[in-house]
Scaffold this motif. Structure first.
Motif, PDB file in Angstrom:
ATOM      1  N   ASP A 110       0.811  -1.219   0.000  1.00 53.46           N
ATOM      2  CA  ASP A 110       0.000   0.000   0.000  1.00 53.46           C
ATOM      3  C   ASP A 110       0.846   1.271   0.000  1.00 53.46           C
ATOM      4  O   ASP A 110       0.312   2.374   0.080  1.00 53.46           O
ATOM      5  N   THR A 112       3.341   1.992   2.274  1.00 54.81           N
ATOM      6  CA  THR A 112       3.929   2.311   3.575  1.00 54.81           C
ATOM      7  C   THR A 112       5.389   1.862   3.600  1.00 54.81           C
ATOM      8  O   THR A 112       5.703   0.715   3.264  1.00 54.81           O
ATOM      9  N   ARG A 133       8.861   4.353  10.187  1.00 58.83           N
ATOM     10  CA  ARG A 133       7.746   4.085   9.263  1.00 58.83           C
ATOM     11  C   ARG A 133       7.264   5.403   8.676  1.00 58.83           C
ATOM     12  O   ARG A 133       7.253   6.438   9.352  1.00 58.83           O
ATOM     13  N   LEU A 135       3.829   6.441   6.495  1.00 54.28           N
ATOM     14  CA  LEU A 135       2.587   6.150   5.797  1.00 54.28           C
ATOM     15  C   LEU A 135       2.528   6.974   4.521  1.00 54.28           C
ATOM     16  O   LEU A 135       3.149   8.044   4.429  1.00 54.28           O
ATOM     17  N   PRO A 136       1.812   6.524   3.487  1.00 51.15           N
ATOM     18  CA  PRO A 136       1.716   7.306   2.253  1.00 51.15           C
ATOM     19  C   PRO A 136       1.249   8.736   2.528  1.00 51.15           C
ATOM     20  O   PRO A 136       0.192   8.946   3.132  1.00 51.15           O
ATOM     21  N   GLY A 138       2.472  10.751   4.649  1.00 49.31           N
ATOM     22  CA  GLY A 138       2.667  11.143   6.037  1.00 49.31           C
ATOM     23  C   GLY A 138       4.116  11.421   6.367  1.00 49.31           C
ATOM     24  O   GLY A 138       4.999  11.329   5.514  1.00 49.31           O
ATOM     25  N   SER A 158       2.425  -7.177   4.508  1.00 43.35           N
ATOM     26  CA  SER A 158       1.570  -6.001   4.347  1.00 43.35           C
ATOM     27  C   SER A 158       2.003  -4.982   5.386  1.00 43.35           C
ATOM     28  O   SER A 158       2.874  -5.253   6.221  1.00 43.35           O
ATOM     29  N   ALA A 159       1.391  -3.808   5.354  1.00 44.03           N
ATOM     30  CA  ALA A 159       1.740  -2.766   6.314  1.00 44.03           C
ATOM     31  C   ALA A 159       1.368  -3.136   7.739  1.00 44.03           C
ATOM     32  O   ALA A 159       1.824  -2.490   8.689  1.00 44.03           O
ATOM     33  N   SER A 160       0.572  -4.162   7.911  1.00 44.12           N
ATOM     34  CA  SER A 160       0.192  -4.618   9.254  1.00 44.12           C
ATOM     35  C   SER A 160       0.705  -6.025   9.541  1.00 44.12           C
ATOM     36  O   SER A 160       0.177  -6.700  10.421  1.00 44.12           O
ATOM     37  N   GLY A 175       0.144  -4.543  13.117  1.00 45.41           N
ATOM     38  CA  GLY A 175      -0.724  -3.425  12.797  1.00 45.41           C
ATOM     39  C   GLY A 175      -1.127  -2.609  13.990  1.00 45.41           C
ATOM     40  O   GLY A 175      -1.623  -1.484  13.836  1.00 45.41           O
TER      41      GLY A 175
END
Length: 375
Positions: A110, A112, A133, A135-136, A138, A158-160, A175
């Protein structure tokens, strides 16, 4: 399309060549069913004696004042967009005031971004592990600190669902929280992690004597798959086929049937490797090497005479990081096969991205006194 040291020395060094070593028999527990003997090696075929001579020459140059010593002053995240725009933001300041190290980066589907590294304490012993980290859209933020637990590699599904590993630790992000996985029975310093939708793999290495072991997580137990007589530097899996390479003239391959084999490569040392399919693999081995569908290894023309890192892109594409010449003039090469595009970004490392966005980590340096002993 597109429009690991804490003290750096700026000096040109000539490394002596070496004669061929006598090839030993494969060590017990090494890959089965293979004709290639495993021979430990050094970068650029340097001998242990020539490496020692280089260190002594640097010490002498430092005493004469001919060498400029620097140390890390932090890192910046460089983000390049498809239209050529560049954004730069600093990593959060290290806690202990002695700099930090960013050792790996991974981009979630996604978008991240996760990085793994450590903050230098300035005292003997392990440093403080750190995961950052973004986030897109962020900010870049520190999301994990692990006292006395350095982190060397990060990978996730995945991001989580993310794993980070260091010499004596495996941690998982679900997550919501980070948790530490038991590593009972794991021998050596854990330096790599990779996996699939259903499996998790790590590698543990010893320096004296040089050896490595690859483990697969079965339930909550780490099952040893193979032991090899050299220090592994890269670990990569696609579908059910796993590849590993390091300080030897061999890449180790675990086929989908669970059988391990050795594959001779045209270099003596692999810094890093990335598999893009069950059969195609790229290795940073001074030159960029590519494994063809028929199992042969050849030099791939990435446009960089020296390549020290490789990172997965999307699909069949990879990022190769290296130099036009050494020292200096570094760049990123992006592509597949023998079709690569060069980005003269300079001093960028730990690269990850998509066809529309590229992230890389750039280290900032400050002047430093020389260490008391380079060896």
């Amino acid at each position: 399309m597109w429009t690991r040291s804490r003290i750096a020395v700026v000096v040109a060094v000539t490394v002596a060549g070496c004669s061929k070593r006598e090839e030993p028999e494969p060590a017990a527990g090494s890959a089965a069913g293979s004709a290639a003997a495993v021979v430990p090696g050094n970068p650029n075929d340097a001998t242990d004696e020539s490496l020692l001579a280089t260190a002594e020459a640097l010490e002498a140059a430092a005493q004469r004042g001919d060498v400029r010593w620097t140390r890390t002053a932090g890192h910046d995240l460089m983000t390049f967009s498809k239209d050529g725009r560049l954004q730069q933001q600093p990593f959060p300041a290290p806690k202990h005031g002695h700099g930090d190290s960013v050792n790996d980066a991974w981009l979630a589907p996604d978008g991240t971004l996760f990085t793994a590294g450590d903050m230098i304490t300035g005292v003997p012993g392990p440093d403080t592990g750190a995961v950052h980290r973004m986030l897109p859209g962020g900010p870049l933020e520190r999301v994990l600190e692990l006292p006395e637990r350095e982190l060397w590699s990060v990978w996730g599904r995945s991001a989580s669902d993310v794993y980070a590993v260091g010499p004596k630790v495996v941690v998982h992000w679900n997550g919501a929280t980070w948790s530490e996985l038991p590593i009972d029975g794991v021998v050596g310093d854990i330096n790599n992690v990779t996996g699939t939708a259903t499996e998790l793999w790590i590698a543990g290495a010893n320096n004296d004597p040089e050896s490595s072991r690859i483990y697969r997580l079965t339930g909550t137990t780490w099952q040893r798959e193979i032991e090899v007589p050299c220090v592994l530097r890269g670990l990569s899996i696609v579908n059910a086929t796993l590849y590993a390479g390091g300080a030897c003239n061999t890449v180790f391959r675990r086929g989908s049937d669970g059988t391990w084999t050795n594959e001779r490569i045209p270099q003596s040392f692999v810094y890093d490797l990335v598999a893009t399919s069950d059969s195609v693999v790229y290795a940073a081995a001074t030159q960029l090497l590519r494994r063809n569908l028929d199992g042969t290894w050849v030099v791939a023309d990435a446009g960089l005479p020296r390549v020290h890192s490789v990172y997965p892109g999307r699909g069949a594409q990879i990022f190769a990081v290296g130099n036009f010449e050494y020292p200096g003039n570094s760049a990123i090469s992006f592509g597949a096969g023998n079709r690569f595009q060069i980005f003269p970004l300079g001093d960028c490392d730990h690269v990850t991205g998509t066809p529309d966005l590229l992230h890389c980590v750039r280290e900032r340096f400050e002047s430093s006194p020389p260490p008391p002993d380079l060896r």
